[in-house]
Motif scaffolding. Sequence first.
Motif: not given
Length: 297
Positions: A85-90
Amino acid sequence: MTTSTTRTARAMTTEQRARFERDGYLVVPAALTDDEVERYSRALDRVYAQERAAGRVGADGSMHRLGAVAALPEAVHLTDHPSTFPLVWSVLGWNVHVYHSHLDVHPPIRVPKPYRFEWHQDGGRQNRELETEPRPRLSVKVAFWLSDVSVPGRGNFKVVPGSHLSNRIDGPPRRDIRWPEPPGAVEVTAEPGDAVFFDRRLWHTRTGNHSELTRKGVFIAYSHRWSHNRDENSALLASPAAVAFTPVQRQLLGAPLAAPGQSAGDHQWGHYPDTTPLHGYLAARGLLDPHHPPLRP
């Protein structure tokens, strides 16, 4: 694969961003632990058995079930999984939701199938109606692999690295006409528990499963919340299962978030960060990206 469950949310690294912007995708090794792979695989098998009993699988035994969490409530924990998920919001920022998801099961191919040129970009009509070159990103997708696709020929995800910046690739006038593979195409290999994070514009296809293993995966696609939601989750959000969902998970599944006095439409456009759970989550951890500011009424 890993058996560790200790993970801390961190933004995409500089190296990851450079590879993602260059290639259009990233492989995330050991995104799921061994226990998670086993648990989600069993749950997916249960859904598959139900769909098969109801006659809702393909003639070849394949299943492509839309609305992953509606069909498999346990999959809610994949929507904001700390490994992906951090890849998504990044990339997309905090004003996001899951607009499309699916569960896939593809048994080994036993009978030859007619040829079909299946190369595509995700997004459907977006790729006919948006005018820029390249078209805007708009969405990203995560594929969680529950089966072993560590060698080609097992229904692997096949991509043309860097093709997310090209609006078209050479293809036949009709999909049933045999045509050469795009130059530079590669089959992405992955162990059970690995994930693939990719830009929706990446030209890709699913290859045939010519192994003795059944191909299994869960696919979660994210977009900004002003994009139309393909998943229908109203019944899910009103169900007993939703009581255990976190505020961020509810945001991702399309729950109404506008507080009294706030316009629901303006909320979707990012006017009200104070009542958007992911904004609060990232702000509390110093992870907000200034490139994704809220809009103001």
